[in-house]
Write an enzyme that holds these catalytic residues in place. Structure first.
Site, PDB file in Angstrom:
ATOM      1  N   LYS A 111      -8.881   2.245   7.950  1.00 33.54           N
ATOM      2  CA  LYS A 111      -8.077   1.881   9.128  1.00 33.54           C
ATOM      3  C   LYS A 111      -6.615   2.291   8.959  1.00 33.54           C
ATOM      4  O   LYS A 111      -5.963   2.664   9.927  1.00 33.54           O
ATOM      5  CB  LYS A 111      -8.170   0.372   9.403  1.00 33.54           C
ATOM      6  CG  LYS A 111      -9.505  -0.040  10.014  1.00 33.54           C
ATOM      7  CD  LYS A 111      -9.425  -1.419  10.627  1.00 33.54           C
ATOM      8  CE  LYS A 111     -10.741  -1.833  11.247  1.00 33.54           C
ATOM      9  NZ  LYS A 111     -10.765  -3.216  11.702  1.00 33.54           N
ATOM     10  N   LYS A 192     -20.980   4.365  11.825  1.00 30.86           N
ATOM     11  CA  LYS A 192     -21.267   3.019  12.346  1.00 30.86           C
ATOM     12  C   LYS A 192     -20.978   2.943  13.848  1.00 30.86           C
ATOM     13  O   LYS A 192     -19.982   3.501  14.303  1.00 30.86           O
ATOM     14  CB  LYS A 192     -20.358   2.034  11.586  1.00 30.86           C
ATOM     15  CG  LYS A 192     -20.483   0.601  12.015  1.00 30.86           C
ATOM     16  CD  LYS A 192     -19.505  -0.306  11.265  1.00 30.86           C
ATOM     17  CE  LYS A 192     -18.187  -0.447  11.993  1.00 30.86           C
ATOM     18  NZ  LYS A 192     -17.393  -1.612  11.594  1.00 30.86           N
ATOM     19  N   LYS A 195     -16.961  -1.084  18.017  1.00 30.57           N
ATOM     20  CA  LYS A 195     -16.278  -1.438  19.262  1.00 30.57           C
ATOM     21  C   LYS A 195     -14.936  -0.725  19.386  1.00 30.57           C
ATOM     22  O   LYS A 195     -14.361  -0.654  20.445  1.00 30.57           O
ATOM     23  CB  LYS A 195     -16.129  -2.952  19.446  1.00 30.57           C
ATOM     24  CG  LYS A 195     -15.639  -3.765  18.243  1.00 30.57           C
ATOM     25  CD  LYS A 195     -15.446  -5.224  18.637  1.00 30.57           C
ATOM     26  CE  LYS A 195     -15.982  -6.232  17.651  1.00 30.57           C
ATOM     27  NZ  LYS A 195     -15.299  -6.295  16.364  1.00 30.57           N
TER      28      LYS A 195
HETATM   29  P1  TYM Z   1     -16.442  -7.289  13.127  1.00 33.11           P
HETATM   30  O1  TYM Z   1     -15.867  -7.970  14.297  1.00 33.11           O
HETATM   31  O2  TYM Z   1     -16.008  -5.903  12.812  1.00 33.11           O
HETATM   32  O3  TYM Z   1     -18.010  -7.270  13.245  1.00 33.11           O
HETATM   33  C1  TYM Z   1     -18.722  -8.462  13.440  1.00 33.11           C
HETATM   34  C2  TYM Z   1     -20.060  -8.427  12.720  1.00 33.11           C
HETATM   35  O4  TYM Z   1     -20.861  -7.359  13.234  1.00 33.11           O
HETATM   36  C3  TYM Z   1     -21.282  -6.535  12.158  1.00 33.11           C
HETATM   37  N1  TYM Z   1     -21.345  -5.149  12.651  1.00 33.11           N
HETATM   38  C4  TYM Z   1     -22.434  -4.382  12.566  1.00 33.11           C
HETATM   39  N2  TYM Z   1     -23.658  -4.605  12.068  1.00 33.11           N
HETATM   40  C5  TYM Z   1     -24.562  -3.597  12.157  1.00 33.11           C
HETATM   41  N3  TYM Z   1     -24.291  -2.400  12.712  1.00 33.11           N
HETATM   42  C6  TYM Z   1     -23.064  -2.121  13.217  1.00 33.11           C
HETATM   43  N4  TYM Z   1     -22.821  -0.952  13.779  1.00 33.11           N
HETATM   44  C7  TYM Z   1     -22.072  -3.145  13.167  1.00 33.11           C
HETATM   45  N5  TYM Z   1     -20.787  -3.223  13.589  1.00 33.11           N
HETATM   46  C8  TYM Z   1     -20.355  -4.458  13.259  1.00 33.11           C
HETATM   47  C9  TYM Z   1     -20.213  -6.701  11.095  1.00 33.11           C
HETATM   48  O5  TYM Z   1     -20.693  -6.363   9.825  1.00 33.11           O
HETATM   49  C10 TYM Z   1     -19.914  -8.170  11.219  1.00 33.11           C
HETATM   50  O6  TYM Z   1     -20.871  -8.953  10.524  1.00 33.11           O
HETATM   51  N6  TYM Z   1     -13.950  -9.300   9.319  1.00 33.11           N
HETATM   52  C11 TYM Z   1     -15.057  -9.526  10.221  1.00 33.11           C
HETATM   53  C12 TYM Z   1     -14.944 -10.832  10.996  1.00 33.11           C
HETATM   54  C13 TYM Z   1     -14.725 -11.997  10.107  1.00 33.11           C
HETATM   55  C14 TYM Z   1     -15.716 -12.647   9.327  1.00 33.11           C
HETATM   56  C15 TYM Z   1     -15.025 -13.713   8.642  1.00 33.11           C
HETATM   57  C16 TYM Z   1     -17.086 -12.459   9.152  1.00 33.11           C
HETATM   58  C17 TYM Z   1     -13.545 -12.618   9.891  1.00 33.11           C
HETATM   59  N7  TYM Z   1     -13.720 -13.662   8.998  1.00 33.11           N
HETATM   60  C18 TYM Z   1     -15.704 -14.565   7.782  1.00 33.11           C
HETATM   61  C19 TYM Z   1     -17.765 -13.330   8.279  1.00 33.11           C
HETATM   62  C20 TYM Z   1     -17.061 -14.368   7.589  1.00 33.11           C
HETATM   63  C21 TYM Z   1     -15.115  -8.377  11.216  1.00 33.11           C
HETATM   64  O7  TYM Z   1     -14.147  -7.729  11.479  1.00 33.11           O
HETATM   65  O8  TYM Z   1     -16.288  -8.208  11.828  1.00 33.11           O
END
Ligand code: TYM
Length: 326
Positions: A111, A192, A195
């Site tokens: 990023k 991947k 969003k």
């Molecule tokens: P974020 O918002 O990027 O994504 C949320 C969840 O979706 C999963 N994910 C995917 N899984 C499969 N295929 C994909 N293409 C795909 N894109 C996203 C991510 O792995 C995630 O599980 N840092 C985290 C949010 C967060 C969090 C936490 C999660 C903040 N604190 C504590 C767990 C525990 C994030 O940015 O996810």
């Protein structure tokens, strides 16, 4: 009962990747664990956000959680920014993390290369994530593969803290779904599905209109073999479609492969499109109903009250241990 915690950032429209890699896991485990499901809106501001859009997306994400089947009676659902203790604990954890180990986070490296002027928050993001997890003594963290390294860092920080100050935090374990840990972009199937992608042709949004969704799947990039086979390395496009079908129908990937072994790519895509469109249509109907009610605010009020009480105790224990008390 063991505790589970996970969340999603409202930094863009929610994708099929988020649905499969994260929300479906939340629903799957809600009867088994004491689950904490939240909206990581403080993580979202590590990159630029329009305030009004961010506010709307945060509440809409709660409506989407509910529409996807997350039961507010079985889960504690909350907004990260509703609980000031996340930032309190994050600071203490930042002071117990080495600059070098935080610098090794691949998401930060990716990023920070994409943005010309990136914030310090983008660097300290994993420590806020560690705080989200450690505040509630969560045992299990279901995430997609891209977040595994952050959960591993959380484990390292917790182990180090416990060793230095005495037993304080539960050591969490990531749960990575077998299929669906990485749903890939339909146009660039080695990447991947995200969003924050610039080109949304390869990204399925959970709230996209159904005709657009079907079109995106029918024009997914595949290969020229005309052989339906699960082989993520050599056939990433076809394998991604098989994966999506497998997770949404709860059918083993081998069975899916067998079912479509004589099909051409057009037939496979049509079947995947049917399953995805049916799933999304039913979510979208419920989502609209929830938006018409007061449910989101009611659920968030309850979540705020409960999580502040838990987090206050944990932060007080941590502050006392590190000497931040009178
Ligand atoms: P974020 O918002 O990027 O994504 C949320 C969840 O979706 C999963 N994910 C995917 N899984 C499969 N295929 C994909 N293409 C795909 N894109 C996203 C991510 O792995 C995630 O599980 N840092 C985290 C949010 C967060 C969090 C936490 C999660 C903040 N604190 C504590 C767990 C525990 C994030 O940015 O996810």
């Amino acid at each position: 009962m063991k505790k589970l915690l996970t969340g999603i950032q409202p930094s863009g429209e929610i994708t099929l990747g988020n649905l499969i890699g994260s929300i479906k896991q939340m629903v799957k485990y809600q009867d088994e664990y004491d689950s904490y499901i939240f909206v990581a809106n403080m993580h979202a501001i590590t990159v630029n956000q329009d305030p009004q859009t961010l506010k709307e997306r945060a509440k809409n994400l709660v409506a989407l959680y509910l529409a996807c089947g997350i039961d507010p009676h079985k889960n504690t659902i909350f907004l990260q920014s509703d609980n000031p203790y996340h930032a309190n604990l994050s600071w203490v954890l930042e002071c117990n993390t080495y600059f070098g180990e935080a610098g090794r986070m691949t998401q930060f490296k990716d990023k920070s290369q994409k943005h010309k002027n990136f914030s310090v928050g983008l660097f300290t993001y994993p420590m806020l994530m560690a705080a989200d997890i450690l505040l509630y003594d969560a045992d299990y963290i279901p995430v997609g593969i891209d977040q595994k390294q952050h959960v591993e860092l959380t484990r390292d920080i917790a182990l180090r803290f416990n060793k230095k100050y005495g037993p304080t935090f539960t050591i969490p374990e990531p749960i990575i779904p077998q299929n669906g840990a990485k749903i890939t972009d339909l146009q660039e199937p080695t990447k991947k599905m995200s969003k924050s992608s610039e080109n949304l042709k390869g990204t399925i949004l959970v709230l996209d209109d159904i005709a657009t969704t079907r079109k995106k799947i029918m024009s997914a990039v595949t290969d020229s073999d005309n052989l339906v086979k699960y082989d993520p390395e050599n056939k990433p496009g076809i394998s991604n479609l098989l994966n999506i079908y497998s997770v949404l129908t709860s059918m083993d990937i081998q069975k899916v492969e067998e079912k479509f072994k004589d099909a051409n790519y057009g037939e496979l895509k049509k079947n995947v499109a049917d399953v995805v469109c049916n799933t999304l249509e039913s979510i979208q109907t419920k989502y609209q109903e929830i938006l018409q009610s007061n449910l989101v605010d009611e659920v968030l009020d309850q979540g705020q009250e409960k999580t502040i009480a838990i987090a206050k105790q944990k932060v007080s224990e941590v502050f006392t241990k590190v000497g931040l008390s009178r």
